[in-house]
Design an enzyme around this catalytic site. Structure first.
Site, PDB file in Angstrom:
ATOM      1  N   LYS A  97     -23.140   9.928  65.477  1.00 48.25           N
ATOM      2  CA  LYS A  97     -22.218   9.517  64.417  1.00 48.25           C
ATOM      3  C   LYS A  97     -22.587  10.363  63.208  1.00 48.25           C
ATOM      4  O   LYS A  97     -23.633  10.156  62.585  1.00 48.25           O
ATOM      5  CB  LYS A  97     -22.368   8.018  64.112  1.00 48.25           C
ATOM      6  CG  LYS A  97     -21.556   7.589  62.902  1.00 48.25           C
ATOM      7  CD  LYS A  97     -21.741   6.122  62.550  1.00 48.25           C
ATOM      8  CE  LYS A  97     -21.323   5.896  61.099  1.00 48.25           C
ATOM      9  NZ  LYS A  97     -21.397   4.500  60.690  1.00 48.25           N
ATOM     10  N   GLY A 158     -20.043  -1.000  53.408  1.00 49.86           N
ATOM     11  CA  GLY A 158     -20.638  -2.233  52.892  1.00 49.86           C
ATOM     12  C   GLY A 158     -19.798  -2.959  51.865  1.00 49.86           C
ATOM     13  O   GLY A 158     -20.223  -3.995  51.352  1.00 49.86           O
ATOM     14  N   ALA A 185     -16.401   1.345  58.784  1.00 47.01           N
ATOM     15  CA  ALA A 185     -16.853   1.024  57.430  1.00 47.01           C
ATOM     16  C   ALA A 185     -15.826   0.300  56.572  1.00 47.01           C
ATOM     17  O   ALA A 185     -14.619   0.532  56.680  1.00 47.01           O
ATOM     18  CB  ALA A 185     -17.320   2.254  56.675  1.00 47.01           C
ATOM     19  N   GLY A 186     -16.338  -0.598  55.746  1.00 49.11           N
ATOM     20  CA  GLY A 186     -15.529  -1.280  54.744  1.00 49.11           C
ATOM     21  C   GLY A 186     -14.902  -2.578  55.198  1.00 49.11           C
ATOM     22  O   GLY A 186     -14.279  -3.287  54.408  1.00 49.11           O
ATOM     23  N   ASN A 207     -20.888  -3.301  60.549  1.00 46.84           N
ATOM     24  CA  ASN A 207     -22.267  -3.772  60.523  1.00 46.84           C
ATOM     25  C   ASN A 207     -22.441  -4.881  59.497  1.00 46.84           C
ATOM     26  O   ASN A 207     -22.697  -6.045  59.824  1.00 46.84           O
ATOM     27  CB  ASN A 207     -23.189  -2.579  60.224  1.00 46.84           C
ATOM     28  CG  ASN A 207     -24.678  -2.893  60.338  1.00 46.84           C
ATOM     29  OD1 ASN A 207     -25.479  -1.989  60.464  1.00 46.84           O
ATOM     30  ND2 ASN A 207     -25.105  -4.148  60.319  1.00 46.84           N
ATOM     31  N   THR A 208     -22.246  -4.533  58.211  1.00 51.10           N
ATOM     32  CA  THR A 208     -22.568  -5.465  57.134  1.00 51.10           C
ATOM     33  C   THR A 208     -21.830  -6.793  57.266  1.00 51.10           C
ATOM     34  O   THR A 208     -22.430  -7.861  57.033  1.00 51.10           O
ATOM     35  CB  THR A 208     -22.234  -4.821  55.771  1.00 51.10           C
ATOM     36  OG1 THR A 208     -22.835  -3.529  55.718  1.00 51.10           O
ATOM     37  CG2 THR A 208     -22.742  -5.670  54.627  1.00 51.10           C
TER      38      THR A 208
END
Lengths: 262, 65
Positions: A97, A158, A185-186, A207-208
């Site tokens: 990645k 995040g 992301a986001g 993830n977050t």
């Protein structure tokens, strides 16, 4: 319905990160609840005394998941390329990645460096998953550099803001109907992930939103359901929006019907 | 010899990368190494001679998104 990235088929459309969990055991339970076949990991400086990475690795290899190493935090082409080299050696995978970060507040990709690094790495046999923006021209150049998967952001890493540019993401999907596209992301909520899948994206990486939820394991399950649901919806071909009502109950045979209804 | 190991200045009497890792307590740890920003493959660590002023990176798997 399996999905293919490079020559590898996986069944889950949910790629999950391994950072920020309250504990290793919660991380493992969340990965399991996610049903993910692919987990992202990173590389960091290891101390000879503490060897923190060795513990982490013993947890991750037990998941049996395919490893997608990232170059998170790299700001130059050289850093990203060397990190990819180290990742290939340590994780024994051609997958990477690729992140080349251009700006600290938004952690947005330096797309110029990204294209340059992608070209170097694909020529060396890497299978690159570039973390990019939704820019069509950048996407074209990444594909020309040898990338066979694109990972546009939904919003800054995040931030939990969801899909900041739905129009741009939809355009990217329409422009590259055959290229596997992953929103990376986001994402903050399962509904954001479902929305990405309803646009026809092939998968979501996050993830977050799971790791920092009050109950990461439950949230992993919620995301898994939303991603699957959004994908099924896309395949099922949803109805078009319309401005005015259209009765779902048949009008013919309505009791008490008279001319005034017409 | 003065080196930088993961950003910190160290002094070592070792002469190869393999010896340095041993001296610094890495043992059989799963790590990857770079010398002056370029990968030093595991199979060549014994043959990788260090020079005064080299910057060494030793990395391991870590949590990531």
């Amino acid at each position: 319905m399996p999905i293919q990235f490079y020559d590898q088929q996986v069944s889950s459309r949910f790629l999950i990160g391994t950072a920020l969990y309250p504990s290793p055991s919660i991380m493992l339970d969340a990965i399991k609840a996610s049903g993910s076949d692919i987990v992202t990991v990173s590389l960091r400086r290891e101390s000879g005394k503490e060897q923190a990475g060795q513990n982490f690795w013993s947890y991750i290899k037990d998941t049996g998941a395919r490893i997608l190493p990232n170059t998170a935090g790299c700001k130059t082409v050289k850093e990203a390329v060397t990190t990819a080299h180290m990742a290939r050696e340590i994780f024994e995978t051609p997958w990477v990645k690729l992140e080349v970060i251009g700006e600290d507040d938004s952690l947005q990709p330096d797309v110029f460096g990204l294209i340059e690094a992608a070209k170097i790495l694909t020529e060396e046999g890497f299978e690159v998953f570039p973390y990019t923006t939704e820019d069509l021209v950048v996407a074209e150049k990444l594909l020309a550099a040898g990338c066979e998967v694109l990972m546009p952001w939904g919003a800054p890493i995040g931030s939990g803001r969801g899909l900041n540019n739905v129009y741009g993401l939809r355009s990217l999907r329409a422009h590259f109907p055959k290229v596997p596209l992953i929103v990376d992301a986001g994402i903050g909520l399962p509904s954001h992930a479902a929305a990405a899948m309803e646009l026809g994206y092939d998968a979501v990486l996050l993830n977050t939103a799971v790791a920092k939820a009050g109950d990461p394991v439950l949230m992993a399950k919620a995301f898994a359901m939303a991603i699957e649901s959004g994908h099924l919806s896309y395949v099922a071909d949803p109805i078009e929006k319309r401005d005015m009502a259209a009765p779902s109950t048949p009008v013919a045979g309505l009791p008490f019907w008279n001319q005034e209804h017409a | 010899m003065n080196l930088t190991l993961n950003g910190e200045a160290i002094i070592t009497k070792t002469s190869t990368l393999a010896e340095l890792l041993d001296e610094q307590g890495y043992g059989d740890a799963k790590v990857a190494t770079a010398v002056n920003g370029t990968l030093a493959p595991a199979s060549f660590r014994g043959a990788t001679e260090l020079t005064d002023g080299d910057a060494i990176e030793v990395v391991a798997p870590m949590q990531g998104g």
